[in-house]
Design a protein around this motif. Structure first.
Motif, short mmCIF file in Angstrom:
data_model
loop_
_atom_site.label_atom_id
_atom_site.label_comp_id
_atom_site.label_asym_id
_atom_site.label_seq_id
_atom_site.Cartn_x
_atom_site.Cartn_y
_atom_site.Cartn_z
N CYS A 173 2.87 -0.95 -2.58
CA CYS A 173 4.30 -0.83 -2.08
C CYS A 173 4.82 0.61 -2.05
CB CYS A 173 5.23 -1.60 -3.26
SG CYS A 173 6.87 -1.64 -2.81
N GLU A 192 7.70 1.53 -2.53
CA GLU A 192 8.77 1.71 -2.99
C GLU A 192 8.31 2.21 -4.51
OE1 GLU A 192 11.99 2.45 -2.60
OE2 GLU A 192 11.50 2.15 -0.30
N CYS A 193 7.55 1.03 -5.09
CA CYS A 193 7.29 1.19 -6.58
C CYS A 193 5.81 1.11 -6.90
CB CYS A 193 7.84 -0.22 -7.31
SG CYS A 193 7.09 -1.65 -6.66
N CYS A 205 5.46 -7.65 -2.20
CA CYS A 205 5.41 -6.55 -3.50
C CYS A 205 5.61 -7.68 -4.67
CB CYS A 205 6.32 -5.44 -3.37
SG CYS A 205 6.11 -4.33 -5.01
N CYS A 242 8.41 -5.38 -6.87
CA CYS A 242 9.92 -5.52 -6.36
C CYS A 242 10.56 -6.62 -5.77
CB CYS A 242 10.39 -4.10 -5.98
SG CYS A 242 9.63 -3.49 -4.68
#
Ligand SMILES: [Zn+2]
Length: 69
Positions: free
Chosen positions: A4, A6-7, A22, A25
């Protein structure tokens, strides 16, 4: 293999929606999204390398100009 943007959690491919989901998240990404994120990350890394190089070149110049003075 994919993570991911983002995370950094693991992404699971959903065949029905053709997206990556994901595990961390819950965000969903298409292959296109991931490619773009990857390119962005690469561009950022390249930019940082360039800045770091520019800084060390400046430092070298500064040090050498000091020596000659
Ligand atoms: Zn995530």
């Amino acid at each position: 293999m994919a993570s991911c943007p983002e995370c950094r959690s693991r992404l699971v491919y959903d065949r029905e929606t053709k997206t990556y989901v994901c595990e961390g998240c819950g965000g969903t990404y298409t292959q296109q999204d991931l490619l773009m994120e990857r390119e962005k990350a690469l561009a950022k890394k390249f930019d940082e390398d360039r800045k770091r190089r520019a800084r060390s070149e400046y430092l070298e110049w500064w040090l050498s100009s000091k020596e000659t003075r």
